[in-house]
Motif scaffolding. Structure first.
Motif, short mmCIF file in Angstrom:
data_model
loop_
_atom_site.label_atom_id
_atom_site.label_comp_id
_atom_site.label_asym_id
_atom_site.label_seq_id
_atom_site.Cartn_x
_atom_site.Cartn_y
_atom_site.Cartn_z
N HIS A 43 -5.53 3.28 -7.04
CA HIS A 43 -3.94 3.16 -6.74
C HIS A 43 -3.93 2.08 -5.55
N GLU A 44 -4.72 2.14 -4.75
CA GLU A 44 -4.23 1.23 -3.45
C GLU A 44 -4.60 0.05 -4.10
N THR A 45 -5.75 -0.28 -4.58
CA THR A 45 -6.28 -1.48 -5.36
C THR A 45 -5.11 -2.32 -6.26
N THR A 47 -1.98 -1.55 -6.35
CA THR A 47 -0.91 -2.07 -5.24
C THR A 47 -1.04 -3.44 -4.97
N LYS A 48 -2.20 -3.49 -4.35
CA LYS A 48 -2.49 -4.98 -3.87
C LYS A 48 -2.53 -5.96 -4.84
N ILE A 49 -3.14 -5.89 -6.15
CA ILE A 49 -3.01 -6.82 -6.98
C ILE A 49 -1.59 -6.86 -7.67
N CYS A 94 -0.97 -13.55 1.71
CA CYS A 94 -2.26 -13.97 2.64
C CYS A 94 -2.85 -12.50 2.98
N ARG A 95 -1.81 -11.61 3.61
CA ARG A 95 -2.25 -10.52 4.32
C ARG A 95 -2.79 -9.51 3.25
N THR A 96 -2.23 -9.61 1.91
CA THR A 96 -2.71 -8.78 0.73
C THR A 96 -3.88 -9.05 0.32
N TYR A 138 -11.98 -1.74 9.51
CA TYR A 138 -10.64 -2.08 9.46
C TYR A 138 -9.79 -0.99 9.07
N HIS A 139 -10.62 0.41 8.97
CA HIS A 139 -9.70 1.46 8.63
C HIS A 139 -9.24 2.52 9.52
N SER A 140 -8.34 3.27 9.58
CA SER A 140 -7.93 4.24 10.55
C SER A 140 -8.82 5.41 10.24
#
Ligand SMILES: CCCCCCCCCCCCC/C=C/[C@@H](O)[C@H](COP(=O)(O)O)NC(=O)CCCCCCCCCCCCCCC
Length: 203
Positions: A43-45, A47-49, A94-96, A138-140
């Protein structure tokens, strides 16, 4: 998937966004076939796509043809925020893409490990090891814990062979290392573009 990442790179070493996103969609199909535990990653991937697809289909779509043209366009038009992530706007392309680019490194390391470790059937260990070396930085703390739990549900290596349509390690090695090869090309070109534009730490 290999084809999409291969098709991504033009003769001038530019990366075509349309194929880049296609490669990611194919990866999601693999992930979905591994079980619902990976749903949140999928789902996260997605969203970015979708954010990037939105830009590609938008009124300035032509400027999003390649990663290089996207960077140039977003920098010239002050779309990229170097200080914080604006909460009320769609995040910049760019950030995505940077988030996906970092994940691509995880994939490269993971697939290389699976392809070069005959008899090593603990995909969850290889997956976690690749994650610790790359994306986890890069992850919390919270995301890292959730990711660790998901890794435990990774299918055994024989099932992964079925997913990538190979019958044994010898065949898997060829397929996986070819995949790694095309991913490395895409990764290196992107990394260079982000480095020269000082965009490796975009919030
Ligand atoms: C099938 C194995 C899947 C293992 C995936 C390893 C990566 C695990 C990371 C999971 C974290 C996802 C949760 C959300 C993270 C976000 O915080 C974080 C930052 O975003 P933000 O700055 O907008 O907040 N997002 C990200 O880092 C993007 C993560 C994208 C993960 C993509 C994983 C792709 C996996 C493809 C698997 C293909 C398997 C192929 C096998 C032959």
């Amino acid at each position: 998937m290999v084809q999409s990442f291969y098709d991504c790179v033009t003769n001038d070493n530019e990366i075509l966004l349309v194929h880049y996103l296609e490669g990611w969609r194919e990866l999601i199909k693999f992930m979905d076939s591994m079980g619902s535990v990976f749903g949140f990653i999928s789902h996260e991937t997605m969203t970015k796509i979708n954010i990037l697809q939105g830009y590609l289909d938008g009124e300035n779509g032509k400027s999003y043809k390649t990663i290089k043209s996207m960077i140039n366009y977003e920098l010239e038009n002050q779309v990229v925020n170097f200080k914080y992530l604006p909460s009320k706007q769609v995040p910049s392309g760019c950030r995505t893409l940077l988030r996906m680019h970092r994940a691509l490194k995880w994939l490269e390391v993971f697939l290389y490990k699976v392809g070069t470790s005959p008899g090593h059937d603990k995909t969850s260990e290889m997956c976690a090891e690749a994650y610790h070396k790359t994306l986890s930085h890069y992850h919390s703390w919270f995301i890292r814990q959730v990711a660790e739990v998901a890794f435990l549900a990774m299918p055994p290596v024989e099932d992964m062979y079925k997913i990538v349509c190979v019958k044994d390690h010898e065949e898997a090695k060829v397929v996986l290392l070819t995949t790694v090869d095309s991913i490395v090309k895409v990764y290196n070109i992107t990394q260079e573009l982000y480095t020269i534009n000082n965009m490796l730490d975009l919030p």
